[in-house]
Every structure is written in C-alpha cells, then in structure tokens.
Design a protein around this motif. Structure first.
Motif, PDB file in Angstrom:
ATOM      1  N   ILE A 102       0.893  -1.174   0.066  1.00 55.15           N
ATOM      2  CA  ILE A 102       0.016   0.087   0.077  1.00 55.15           C
ATOM      3  C   ILE A 102       0.917   1.281  -0.163  1.00 55.15           C
ATOM      4  O   ILE A 102       1.972   1.432   0.874  1.00 55.15           O
ATOM      5  N   GLY A 103       0.623   2.113  -0.910  1.00 50.60           N
ATOM      6  CA  GLY A 103       1.384   3.337  -0.952  1.00 50.60           C
ATOM      7  C   GLY A 103       1.370   4.135   0.274  1.00 50.60           C
ATOM      8  O   GLY A 103       0.215   4.365   0.653  1.00 50.60           O
ATOM      9  N   VAL A 104       2.330   4.929   0.830  1.00 46.45           N
ATOM     10  CA  VAL A 104       2.463   5.667   1.852  1.00 46.45           C
ATOM     11  C   VAL A 104       3.467   6.860   1.212  1.00 46.45           C
ATOM     12  O   VAL A 104       4.427   6.796   0.716  1.00 46.45           O
ATOM     13  N   TYR A 105       2.594   8.174   1.239  1.00 46.24           N
ATOM     14  CA  TYR A 105       3.468   9.394   1.133  1.00 46.24           C
ATOM     15  C   TYR A 105       3.896   9.756   2.384  1.00 46.24           C
ATOM     16  O   TYR A 105       3.331   9.934   3.440  1.00 46.24           O
ATOM     17  N   PHE A 106       5.088  10.592   2.074  1.00 43.14           N
ATOM     18  CA  PHE A 106       5.599  11.433   3.298  1.00 43.14           C
ATOM     19  C   PHE A 106       6.693  12.365   2.930  1.00 43.14           C
ATOM     20  O   PHE A 106       6.920  12.532   1.907  1.00 43.14           O
ATOM     21  N   SER A 107       6.418  13.398   3.914  1.00 43.38           N
ATOM     22  CA  SER A 107       7.057  14.650   3.541  1.00 43.38           C
ATOM     23  C   SER A 107       7.653  15.257   5.037  1.00 43.38           C
ATOM     24  O   SER A 107       7.348  14.942   6.053  1.00 43.38           O
ATOM     25  N   ASP A 108       8.407  16.123   4.765  1.00 40.97           N
ATOM     26  CA  ASP A 108       8.747  17.016   5.998  1.00 40.97           C
ATOM     27  C   ASP A 108       7.791  18.321   6.506  1.00 40.97           C
ATOM     28  O   ASP A 108       8.286  19.010   7.136  1.00 40.97           O
ATOM     29  N   SER A 109       6.849  18.431   5.348  1.00 40.35           N
ATOM     30  CA  SER A 109       6.041  19.586   5.304  1.00 40.35           C
ATOM     31  C   SER A 109       4.604  19.234   5.201  1.00 40.35           C
ATOM     32  O   SER A 109       4.190  17.910   4.895  1.00 40.35           O
ATOM     33  N   PRO A 110       3.464  19.528   5.989  1.00 43.96           N
ATOM     34  CA  PRO A 110       2.204  19.390   5.933  1.00 43.96           C
ATOM     35  C   PRO A 110       1.593  19.177   4.482  1.00 43.96           C
ATOM     36  O   PRO A 110       2.018  19.955   3.779  1.00 43.96           O
ATOM     37  N   PHE A 111       0.927  18.029   4.181  1.00 42.09           N
ATOM     38  CA  PHE A 111       0.016  17.900   2.966  1.00 42.09           C
ATOM     39  C   PHE A 111      -1.023  17.138   3.049  1.00 42.09           C
ATOM     40  O   PHE A 111      -1.452  16.817   4.153  1.00 42.09           O
ATOM     41  N   ASN A 139      -6.467  14.526  -1.719  1.00 41.72           N
ATOM     42  CA  ASN A 139      -8.021  14.254  -1.946  1.00 41.72           C
ATOM     43  C   ASN A 139      -8.606  14.443  -0.343  1.00 41.72           C
ATOM     44  O   ASN A 139      -9.553  13.651  -0.143  1.00 41.72           O
ATOM     45  N   GLY A 140      -8.413  15.510   0.125  1.00 41.96           N
ATOM     46  CA  GLY A 140      -8.890  15.998   1.172  1.00 41.96           C
ATOM     47  C   GLY A 140      -8.513  15.254   2.509  1.00 41.96           C
ATOM     48  O   GLY A 140      -9.063  15.720   3.370  1.00 41.96           O
ATOM     49  N   LYS A 141      -7.714  14.100   2.502  1.00 43.61           N
ATOM     50  CA  LYS A 141      -7.272  13.576   3.601  1.00 43.61           C
ATOM     51  C   LYS A 141      -5.744  14.481   3.968  1.00 43.61           C
ATOM     52  O   LYS A 141      -5.041  14.433   3.255  1.00 43.61           O
ATOM     53  N   LEU A 142      -5.923  14.647   5.466  1.00 43.38           N
ATOM     54  CA  LEU A 142      -4.573  15.243   5.865  1.00 43.38           C
ATOM     55  C   LEU A 142      -3.828  14.263   6.376  1.00 43.38           C
ATOM     56  O   LEU A 142      -4.081  13.202   6.946  1.00 43.38           O
ATOM     57  N   ALA A 143      -2.524  14.504   6.016  1.00 41.86           N
ATOM     58  CA  ALA A 143      -1.262  13.578   6.529  1.00 41.86           C
ATOM     59  C   ALA A 143      -1.047  13.348   7.965  1.00 41.86           C
ATOM     60  O   ALA A 143      -1.483  14.597   8.738  1.00 41.86           O
ATOM     61  N   THR A 144      -0.653  12.512   8.447  1.00 40.47           N
ATOM     62  CA  THR A 144      -0.542  12.236   9.947  1.00 40.47           C
ATOM     63  C   THR A 144       0.656  12.833  10.451  1.00 40.47           C
ATOM     64  O   THR A 144       1.927  12.709   9.718  1.00 40.47           O
ATOM     65  N   LEU A 145       0.729  13.703  11.397  1.00 40.53           N
ATOM     66  CA  LEU A 145       2.169  14.303  11.904  1.00 40.53           C
ATOM     67  C   LEU A 145       2.565  13.402  12.884  1.00 40.53           C
ATOM     68  O   LEU A 145       2.167  12.841  13.852  1.00 40.53           O
ATOM     69  N   LEU A 146       4.196  13.085  12.699  1.00 41.16           N
ATOM     70  CA  LEU A 146       5.044  12.443  13.581  1.00 41.16           C
ATOM     71  C   LEU A 146       5.885  13.454  14.022  1.00 41.16           C
ATOM     72  O   LEU A 146       6.804  13.985  13.080  1.00 41.16           O
ATOM     73  N   VAL A 147       6.300  13.468  15.458  1.00 36.52           N
ATOM     74  CA  VAL A 147       7.213  14.556  15.664  1.00 36.52           C
ATOM     75  C   VAL A 147       8.359  13.799  16.241  1.00 36.52           C
ATOM     76  O   VAL A 147       8.406  12.836  17.072  1.00 36.52           O
ATOM     77  N   ARG A 148       9.543  14.203  15.614  1.00 38.48           N
ATOM     78  CA  ARG A 148      10.929  13.662  16.311  1.00 38.48           C
ATOM     79  C   ARG A 148      11.116  13.970  17.725  1.00 38.48           C
ATOM     80  O   ARG A 148      11.119  14.964  18.355  1.00 38.48           O
ATOM     81  N   TYR A 199       5.517  13.838   7.994  1.00 39.20           N
ATOM     82  CA  TYR A 199       4.002  13.836   7.853  1.00 39.20           C
ATOM     83  C   TYR A 199       3.677  12.725   7.017  1.00 39.20           C
ATOM     84  O   TYR A 199       4.555  12.405   5.748  1.00 39.20           O
ATOM     85  N   ALA A 200       2.810  11.728   7.236  1.00 38.30           N
ATOM     86  CA  ALA A 200       2.719  10.547   6.376  1.00 38.30           C
ATOM     87  C   ALA A 200       1.267  10.262   6.147  1.00 38.30           C
ATOM     88  O   ALA A 200       0.355  10.550   6.861  1.00 38.30           O
ATOM     89  N   LEU A 201       0.923   9.938   4.856  1.00 33.12           N
ATOM     90  CA  LEU A 201      -0.475   9.425   4.666  1.00 33.12           C
ATOM     91  C   LEU A 201      -0.443   8.033   3.620  1.00 33.12           C
ATOM     92  O   LEU A 201       0.315   8.036   2.719  1.00 33.12           O
ATOM     93  N   MET A 202      -1.050   7.119   4.187  1.00 27.49           N
ATOM     94  CA  MET A 202      -1.243   6.096   3.313  1.00 27.49           C
ATOM     95  C   MET A 202      -2.543   6.114   2.372  1.00 27.49           C
ATOM     96  O   MET A 202      -3.579   6.626   2.351  1.00 27.49           O
ATOM     97  N   ASP A 203      -2.018   5.864   0.919  1.00 30.95           N
ATOM     98  CA  ASP A 203      -3.113   5.797  -0.054  1.00 30.95           C
ATOM     99  C   ASP A 203      -4.355   4.764   0.393  1.00 30.95           C
ATOM    100  O   ASP A 203      -4.188   3.867   1.302  1.00 30.95           O
TER     101      ASP A 203
END
Length: 179
Positions: free
Chosen positions: A99-108, A111-120, A171-175
């Motif tokens: 299953i695809g997982v998108y991730f970034s160091d910035s919020p995103f 399709n209207g779903k917000l990425a989950t925030l993980l804090v170091r 920030y991570a979001l699963m497809d």
C-alpha cells in the motif's frame, strides 16, 4: 486627492508583518525547530512515496531509486504502518501486495485527507541540534497519534536517503488500498 485616489493609496500601502516571539510550549518550540530546519536546509517541500508490504509478519519496502531493497520497519515503526493500514481499511491480502505511503517534512493532504504528523523526539527542547548538525547520523524516534492511538517508532538511517538529516516533523499518509 479625491476619495477614490485616497482609497487606492491606502490599499497600496505595504502591510507590516510582526514577528511573534517563540511560544514557550512544546508545540511552539517544535514549530520553531521545524521552521529553523526548513530555513537552514533551504529545501523545497519534497513529497516521497514508498509502498510498504507485509511479508511473514514484517513490514518492509523497496525503493531502487535510493538503493533500498527489503528495508524493514522495526521498533514501533512497523506498528505505525499497521495502524495506518488498518485505518485505511486494508485487508490482509492488500497488506501483502503493498500500500502506497506518501511522506514529507511539510504538511500536505491528498484528496482532502490530511497527513498524520509524527514529531521527532527531542526537538521540542533541542532546536539548536539542527544548527549544530547533531541530528541525522543515526536513526531517530518519532511519535504521534495514528488511528486514535499514541504511537512511537524508530526510523533507521535509511530515512537519510530522503532527507539530509532526520526532520523534526514528518507527515505521512497511506493511499486508499486497491485490489
């Protein structure tokens, strides 16, 4: 000066942006560390995608573009991926296919779903670690709420294939699973 000229002149004035002091709370310090990280690294927002899959009860992924093959998620990161898959409604079959997982160091959002925030961990009290370059040589612990649960997981040095140092926030979001 006529009334319309005066209105146009007022609208053309530059606006002043006041700089707020850093809020002395964990969230305020996290945000300050994040902004410092972004400004020092001068990076544009990058959005990456991997496709974790479950093999013999182990979550792993391949990314030939950065030289990773069968890279496992361990020490709680596997639990985070499992919780994300469960929240997305993935079946066991879909988990084994990947299953695809998108991730970034910035919020995103996608399709209207917000990425989950993980804090170091450690960044709320050590923003100077970014300046000193003290982070990023090894793995890093991240924590956040996933599928209604507080979770904590370790991201190994493979993270450095995507970022120059471990970012203070991920920030991570699963497809949406297909098939």
């Amino acid at each position: 000066m006529g009334r319309n000229d005066k209105d146009a002149h007022e609208k053309a004035k530059p606006s002043l942006h006041l700089v707020r002091p850093i809020e002395q709370s964990p969230e305020g310090l996290r945000l300050a560390a994040h902004e410092l990280f972004r400004s020092l690294k001068g990076q544009m927002t990058n959005l990456f995608k991997i496709t974790p899959r479950k093999e013999n009860e182990v979550w792993l992924f391949d990314d030939p573009s950065v030289g990773l093959q069968g890279e496992p998620f361990v020490s709680g990161a596997d639990d985070i991926i499992e919780a994300m898959a469960d929240a997305a409604g993935a079946t066991e079959r879909q988990k084994t296919v990947g299953i695809g997982v998108y991730f970034s160091d910035s919020p995103f959002s996608i399709n209207g779903k917000l990425a989950t925030l993980l804090v170091r961990e450690g960044f709320e009290s050590l923003p100077e670690a970014v300046v000193a370059g003290a982070c990023g040589e090894q793995g890093a612990w991240y924590q956040g709420e996933v599928n209604g649960m507080q979770m904590r997981g370790w991201l190994c040095p493979a993270t450095l294939k995507y970022f120059p140092v471990h970012p203070p926030m991920l920030y991570a979001l699963m497809d949406t699973p297909v098939g």
